[in-house]
Design a protein around this motif. Structure first.
Motif, PDB file in Angstrom:
ATOM      1  N   ILE A  52       0.837  -1.206   0.000  1.00 37.19           N
ATOM      2  CA  ILE A  52       0.000   0.000   0.000  1.00 37.19           C
ATOM      3  C   ILE A  52       0.870   1.253   0.000  1.00 37.19           C
ATOM      4  N   MET A  53       1.873   1.296   0.860  1.00 40.61           N
ATOM      5  CA  MET A  53       2.733   2.478   0.952  1.00 40.61           C
ATOM      6  C   MET A  53       3.494   2.727  -0.344  1.00 40.61           C
ATOM      7  N   PHE A  54       4.072   1.681  -0.927  1.00 44.71           N
ATOM      8  CA  PHE A  54       4.835   1.863  -2.162  1.00 44.71           C
ATOM      9  C   PHE A  54       3.928   2.252  -3.331  1.00 44.71           C
ATOM     10  N   ALA A  55       2.721   1.682  -3.382  1.00 37.57           N
ATOM     11  CA  ALA A  55       1.782   2.044  -4.454  1.00 37.57           C
ATOM     12  C   ALA A  55       1.343   3.503  -4.321  1.00 37.57           C
ATOM     13  N   GLN A  56       1.230   3.980  -3.083  1.00 39.64           N
ATOM     14  CA  GLN A  56       0.815   5.369  -2.873  1.00 39.64           C
ATOM     15  C   GLN A  56       1.934   6.357  -3.173  1.00 39.64           C
ATOM     16  N   TYR A  57       3.177   5.983  -2.917  1.00 39.64           N
ATOM     17  CA  TYR A  57       4.305   6.867  -3.219  1.00 39.64           C
ATOM     18  C   TYR A  57       4.676   6.812  -4.702  1.00 39.64           C
ATOM     19  N   VAL A  58       4.806   5.590  -5.249  1.00 37.86           N
ATOM     20  CA  VAL A  58       5.223   5.419  -6.651  1.00 37.86           C
ATOM     21  C   VAL A  58       3.973   5.077  -7.461  1.00 37.86           C
TER      22      VAL A  58
END
Length: 595
Positions: A52-58
């Motif tokens: 979730i965090m990586f999809a939201q940043y990148v």
């Protein structure tokens, strides 16, 4: 990775008894290393949060890249947890580890400038690149029902994981627990609808339509906007009002604990630290449900729900009944001879107590109005505590309070009277007339979008009883004004809007209401293309026709900002007559050209 299993594990996980709620970001950061968080969440849950965090940043990255980065971080977390390691990597704050991972990836030029910065500037830079605009990524389309069911039966686990990734990158400010709740509802929808596939009497497409996926990213982004622009003190005051209204039986100490914890949660969530965001929310929910006997009688059913469903249930639960022995007034905050001494010694605590006592007595007021009352009380004490007779001075402030309450209620009542008289379309036109004069720099599409949202608020709130009208109208209107202010931040509108968006959160709505004609605006020139009409104006589709009329109205006001109501009525009548005449002609296009 078993995504569906992961979601159910997170839903059903139970926490140890929470003795104290988190008090600050510093305390939270010191409490949780990556190894500790891995041990608390376990491997699959930790990895789901990481995706979730990586999809939201990148947001532009692929599903495979998000999973790869999540696996890299999960491997580090696992080794740190196993060895209880004191290595530098294991001791780094969580959000720093995630950003380091992104910065080590190849072929991500978007983040080059951010990666060159040091924290916390680097984190702020990454957050500034999060883009929730709908045009960035194509909308998540509802799949063809038959094909979706076939895919779900063959690739159930990977499909849920892919859905989590897609929702996350489209909603970069949506809290991780909310995304997991949405994923669970999606999984339930797939299983419920696809279970009917063998029954030809059941309409599969209709099943998919009837179970929409609810998203509340806008409200969460709005909260982060308030925190960023107005700071922790404003967020704490807003949450103090909302919690006091919802839990009027809770004592001040309990409400103060909750306010501090909720503010700390929003700090973590808005900072992009989704692991701490989720953990803090779990602690708050556990505390509320463990102590519900002294907090509220209206949340028993909510506390019986699975963990991820509790938060939304409690937020939407009705306010608890006020204590029977609660006096209707708070005269001690005006008549007590020691108020100036208390105000001087413990200013914020004294103001917080006033706001708590006033809010729990007035569930019929909006949170924003109660913040204005709190601001008025603070200004009153600043003035009166300098006078020879503070008590007499404070009594005069009561008249100002009554005046403000009357003015706010009158504005909302007048707006609803206009809405009830004119209906959706003509009410929106009134708003277009007003807001085009206030903010002529906005595009026609933006003006139509914002006024349409305001019209929807009218249809939703104006039918409610008087005690529900203000909270519904002003709190929903606040979301729209927040969107306008976000638009202003990315592309400045004008000095008047700038003042309203930056001076005071509590005064934002009345400030916008008082804006008049933008005197510095240079009107649109009268060019041949400004009022050119074509045959499509003869459409019989009412919605399309109304949209074209509204675009013309906006252009007219941008060309003649000081147009009088009489002139506008005359132009409208002439336009209607022209349309009726030309649409009867054999060649409407030629007629419009001549006219």
């Amino acid at each position: 990775m078993k995504w569906r299993t992961t979601i159910y594990v997170i839903l059903l996980v139970s926490l140890a008894v929470v003795k104290a709620l988190p008090r600050s970001y510093q305390e939270i950061e010191g409490r949780n290393s990556i190894g500790q968080r891995f041990s608390q969440l376990q491997e699959n849950n930790f990895k789901a949060m990481a995706v979730i965090m990586f999809a939201q940043y990148v947001q532009g990255g692929t599903f495979g890249r998000a999973v790869k980065m999540a696996e890299d971080v999960t491997a580090l977390a696992k080794s740190c947890a196993a060895a209880d390691s004191a290595s530098p990597d294991c001791l780094k704050p969580l959000h720093r580890i995630f950003l380091d991972t992104i910065c080590q990836e190849e072929n991500l030029p978007t983040f080059t400038d951010c990666c060159a910065k040091e924290d916390p500037e680097r984190n702020d830079c990454f957050l500034s690149l999060k883009n929730s605009s709908r045009g960035l990524i194509s909308p998540f389309e509802r799949p063809n029902a038959e094909a979706a069911c076939k895919n779900h039966s063959q690739h159930q686990d990977s499909l849920t994981g892919y859905f989590i990734y897609e929702v996350s990158r489209r909603h970069p400010f949506l809290y991780a627990p909310t995304i997991l709740s949405v994923a669970l509802r999606y999984d339930e929808m797939m299983r419920n609808c696809c279970g009917r596939a063998e029954d030809p009497a059941r309409d599969l497409e209709e099943c998919f339509r009837r179970q929409p996926i609810k998203e509340d990213g806008l409200r969460q982004e709005h909260t982060c906007g308030i925190l960023k622009k107005f700071g922790e003190r404003t967020i704490k005051a807003l949450k103090l009002v909302q919690i006091s209204q919802k839990f009027p039986k809770a004592d001040f100490g309990t409400v103060h604990k909750l306010v501090t914890a909720v503010a700390a949660m929003h700090e973590a969530c808005c900072r992009g630290d989704m692991l701490d965001c989720m953990h803090n929310r779990e602690e708050i929910l556990h505390y509320v449900c463990t102590n519900q006997a002294s907090i509220s009688s209206k949340i028993k059913k909510c506390c019986e729900k699975p963990l991820l469903q509790r938060s939304e249930c409690i937020v939407n639960a009705e306010n608890d009944d006020r204590p029977a022995d609660l006096s209707p007034h708070v005269r001690e905050f005006i008549e007590d001879k020691g108020i100036c001494e208390r105000f001087a010694q413990e200013k914020d605590q004294h103001l917080a107590r006033f706001l708590y006592e006033y809010s729990r007595r007035h569930p019929e007021f909006s949170a924003q109005m109660l913040l204005r009352i709190g601001k008025g009380y603070e200004d009153l004490l600043k003035e009166c505590c300098k006078s020879a007779s503070p008590v007499a001075c404070c009594r005069r402030g009561e008249e100002e309070l009554k005046k403000h309450i009357y003015e706010t209620e009158s504005v909302m009542k007048t707006s609803c009277d206009i809405y009830k008289e004119k209906g959706d379309y003509y009410f929106q036109n009134e708003l277009l007339l007003s807001f085009t004069k206030k903010m002529p720099q906005l595009t026609s599409a933006e003006l139509i979008k914002f006024t349409k949202q305001m019209t929807t608020i009218g249809s939703k709130c104006c039918q409610l009883s008087q005690d529900k009208l203000l909270p519904c109208a002003e709190e929903n209107l606040d979301l729209v004004l927040g969107e306008i202010c976000t638009r202003h931040l990315s592309n400045p509108i004008n000095p008047g809007v700038c003042h309203c968006c930056s001076s005071s959160y509590a005064l934002r709505r009345p400030c916008m209401g008082k804006l008049e004609l933008d005197e510095n605006y240079v009107p649109l020139s009268l060019t041949p293309g400004l009022f050119t009409f074509h045959e499509d104006l003869c459409t019989t589709e009412e919605e399309k026709l109304q949209h074209k009329k509204q675009e013309m109205l906006i252009n007219l006001i941008k060309h003649k900002p000081q147009i009088s109501q009489e002139q506008l009525t005359s132009v409208t009548a002439a336009f209607t007559a022209m349309r009726e005449r030309c649409c009867k002609e054999e060649s409407p296009e030629a007629c419009f050209g001549k006219e």
